[in-house]
Design an enzyme around this catalytic site. Sequence first.
Site, short mmCIF file in Angstrom:
data_model
loop_
_atom_site.label_atom_id
_atom_site.label_comp_id
_atom_site.label_asym_id
_atom_site.label_seq_id
_atom_site.Cartn_x
_atom_site.Cartn_y
_atom_site.Cartn_z
N ASP A 34 0.83 -1.20 0.00
CA ASP A 34 0.00 0.00 0.00
C ASP A 34 0.87 1.26 0.00
O ASP A 34 1.98 1.27 0.53
CB ASP A 34 -0.92 -0.02 1.23
CG ASP A 34 -2.12 0.90 1.06
OD1 ASP A 34 -2.34 1.39 -0.06
OD2 ASP A 34 -2.84 1.12 2.05
N HIS A 42 2.75 2.96 -9.08
CA HIS A 42 2.55 1.52 -9.32
C HIS A 42 3.75 0.93 -10.06
O HIS A 42 4.17 -0.18 -9.77
CB HIS A 42 1.26 1.30 -10.12
CG HIS A 42 0.02 1.72 -9.38
ND1 HIS A 42 -0.21 1.38 -8.08
CD2 HIS A 42 -1.03 2.49 -9.76
CE1 HIS A 42 -1.37 1.89 -7.68
NE2 HIS A 42 -1.88 2.58 -8.68
N LEU A 46 9.61 -21.63 -3.83
CA LEU A 46 8.70 -20.57 -3.37
C LEU A 46 7.37 -20.63 -4.12
O LEU A 46 7.33 -20.65 -5.35
CB LEU A 46 9.35 -19.19 -3.59
CG LEU A 46 8.47 -17.98 -3.22
CD1 LEU A 46 8.27 -17.88 -1.71
CD2 LEU A 46 9.09 -16.68 -3.73
C1 IPE Z 1 -5.70 -2.70 -0.32
O1 IPE Z 1 -5.28 -1.40 -0.48
C2 IPE Z 1 -5.60 -3.42 -1.61
C3 IPE Z 1 -4.24 -3.58 -2.13
C4 IPE Z 1 -3.14 -3.30 -1.50
C5 IPE Z 1 -4.17 -4.13 -3.44
P1 IPE Z 1 -6.31 -0.20 -0.67
O2 IPE Z 1 -5.48 1.02 -0.74
O3 IPE Z 1 -7.21 -0.47 -1.80
O4 IPE Z 1 -7.14 -0.28 0.68
P2 IPE Z 1 -7.98 0.81 1.46
O5 IPE Z 1 -8.99 1.36 0.51
O6 IPE Z 1 -7.02 1.84 1.93
O7 IPE Z 1 -8.58 0.05 2.62
C1 IPE Z 2 -1.41 0.08 -3.39
O1 IPE Z 2 -1.20 1.44 -3.44
C2 IPE Z 2 -1.61 -0.56 -4.74
C3 IPE Z 2 -3.00 -0.85 -5.08
C4 IPE Z 2 -4.03 -0.81 -4.27
C5 IPE Z 2 -3.27 -1.21 -6.47
P1 IPE Z 2 -2.41 2.46 -3.53
O2 IPE Z 2 -2.69 2.71 -4.96
O3 IPE Z 2 -3.54 2.02 -2.69
O4 IPE Z 2 -1.73 3.76 -2.89
P2 IPE Z 2 -2.42 4.82 -1.97
O5 IPE Z 2 -3.00 4.09 -0.80
O6 IPE Z 2 -3.48 5.50 -2.78
O7 IPE Z 2 -1.32 5.73 -1.58
MG MG Z 3 -4.07 2.36 -0.76
#
Ligand code: IPE
Ligand code: IPE
Ligand code: MG
Length: 239
Positions: free
Chosen positions: A17, A34, A128
């Site tokens: 995240d 990403h 793995l």
């Molecule tokens: C959870 O992250 C999903 C992934 C890491 C793929 P999100 O960024 O979508 O989750 P919330 O919305 O903060 O809970």
């Molecule tokens: C995690 O990073 C990756 C996915 C959920 C695809 P985010 O895209 O949720 O990044 P933030 O939380 O918006 O910073």
């Molecule tokens: Mg996120």
Amino acid sequence: MKEMITKIPQHVALILDGNGRWALQRDLPRTKGHEEGIKTLAEIVKEARNLGIKCLTAYAFSTDNFKREKYEVDYLMYKAEEYFLEYLKKAPNDSKYHLNIIGEKTNLSPRLIELINQINEMKFESELEFNLAFNYGSQEEITNAVKKIAALVEHKKLDINQIDKDLITQNLYTSKCPPVDLVIRTSGEQRLSNYLLWQISYSELYFTTTYWPDFSVEEFHKALVNYSLRERRFGKEHA
Ligand code: IPE
Ligand code: IPE
Ligand code: MG
């Protein structure tokens, strides 16, 4: 730091995240976050294997991530396709891990579904097991397991009294792996976001404020040192 890792978890689950915030901080489009995050994941997968971790599960895209803007969703779908094609070129001979893509097929393009099916049909032994949670939601996964089991009961292939915890575990997407020992979530959020709710019943949880693209092998080691110091009791009395 690495010498201080005294316990290697068998199954580590990552919630990657903070890609978006990492990019925002640098005035870059979220997609750049990403792109960097994918590079970080490759490093961590490599290190997991080096350390002798048997199962690694990474949350790359949730069923709820379809709520995001189209350009971001399209980019993530494109990157997934690119990665799946790359894996198919290498596996099994040249692959450092066995990939298993877990999640729902709904809302995915026929092309992506085809690639996922091809990958998931490849059976070979590897040090793995790498589960990539893509279009994944834990409540959806559990619902599917319930449906599969209910169908067996309906067709008289299973008696209702045979339903137990092991049967449910075997009907989840992670059936090849032991329960999760350690969950690592980056970016400072302290929640599970519909991730592996059954599999983490006794997991240790580790949260770091580092955004995923900045997460490094050193930080991974730090999480594992922290895990090594935890006392897991599974309901037993305190030592
Ligand atoms: C959870 O992250 C999903 C992934 C890491 C793929 P999100 O960024 O979508 O989750 P919330 O919305 O903060 O809970
Ligand atoms: C995690 O990073 C990756 C996915 C959920 C695809 P985010 O895209 O949720 O990044 P933030 O939380 O918006 O910073
Ligand atoms: Mg996120």
